[in-house]
Design an enzyme around this catalytic site. Sequence first.
Site, PDB file in Angstrom:
ATOM      1  N   ASN A 123      14.973  59.115  85.105  1.00 27.91           N
ATOM      2  CA  ASN A 123      16.205  59.854  85.347  1.00 27.91           C
ATOM      3  C   ASN A 123      17.400  58.899  85.328  1.00 27.91           C
ATOM      4  O   ASN A 123      17.288  57.743  85.739  1.00 27.91           O
ATOM      5  CB  ASN A 123      16.090  60.562  86.711  1.00 27.91           C
ATOM      6  CG  ASN A 123      17.388  61.179  87.150  1.00 27.91           C
ATOM      7  OD1 ASN A 123      18.187  60.527  87.815  1.00 27.91           O
ATOM      8  ND2 ASN A 123      17.595  62.423  86.781  1.00 27.91           N
ATOM      9  N   CYS A 156      14.165  66.466  83.289  1.00 28.33           N
ATOM     10  CA  CYS A 156      14.600  67.082  84.539  1.00 28.33           C
ATOM     11  C   CYS A 156      15.791  68.016  84.342  1.00 28.33           C
ATOM     12  O   CYS A 156      16.193  68.712  85.266  1.00 28.33           O
ATOM     13  CB  CYS A 156      14.950  66.008  85.565  1.00 28.33           C
ATOM     14  SG  CYS A 156      16.324  64.953  85.050  1.00 28.33           S
TER      15      CYS A 156
END
Length: 181
Positions: A123, A156
């Site tokens: 991320n 995500c």
Amino acid sequence: MTKITLAVTGSISAYKAADITSSLGKLGHDVTVLMTEAAQAFITPMTLQVLSKRPVHTSVMAEERAEVVNHIDLAKHTEIFLVAPASADTIARLAQGRADDIVSSVALALPQGVKKVIAPAMNTNMYENSLTQRNIQTLKNIGFTEIEPKIALLACGDLGKGALADVSDIVEKIQEIITNS
């Protein structure tokens, strides 16, 4: 033929290790694969075994041959150590000099002169976190090369820097390292 050890760690990008393994093999390189426990949640060792035509190593405690210490032997037979994808956790383990899984144990046992490469995938906030950046800098200071992640829509749902570099870019960088060695 260059002996490349590919360390696959826990990231959704672990599935791309199949293409990395296949591409390097097609170029004539000898690819040995190491996998963390987390990597095995994303891709099976069997996939990488079939593509590399070699056993995949998943545990530092697995000693298949009594005459050698596996992680030491693997390190001795490595010319390029590639961690792709390199998770934040594995980057931290490597920066701390840990040796509690197959990837970190082999990394710590690498002889001087082995080329070391990380291709982070995580991320954006994890990648840009000052702790991760400090760990990456620590690895660069001890001779690792970073293949930076790209900006993309991440698994995500966030848009930002953190996606594994394109397989072709990773393979090209490895070829460049081999050529310049």
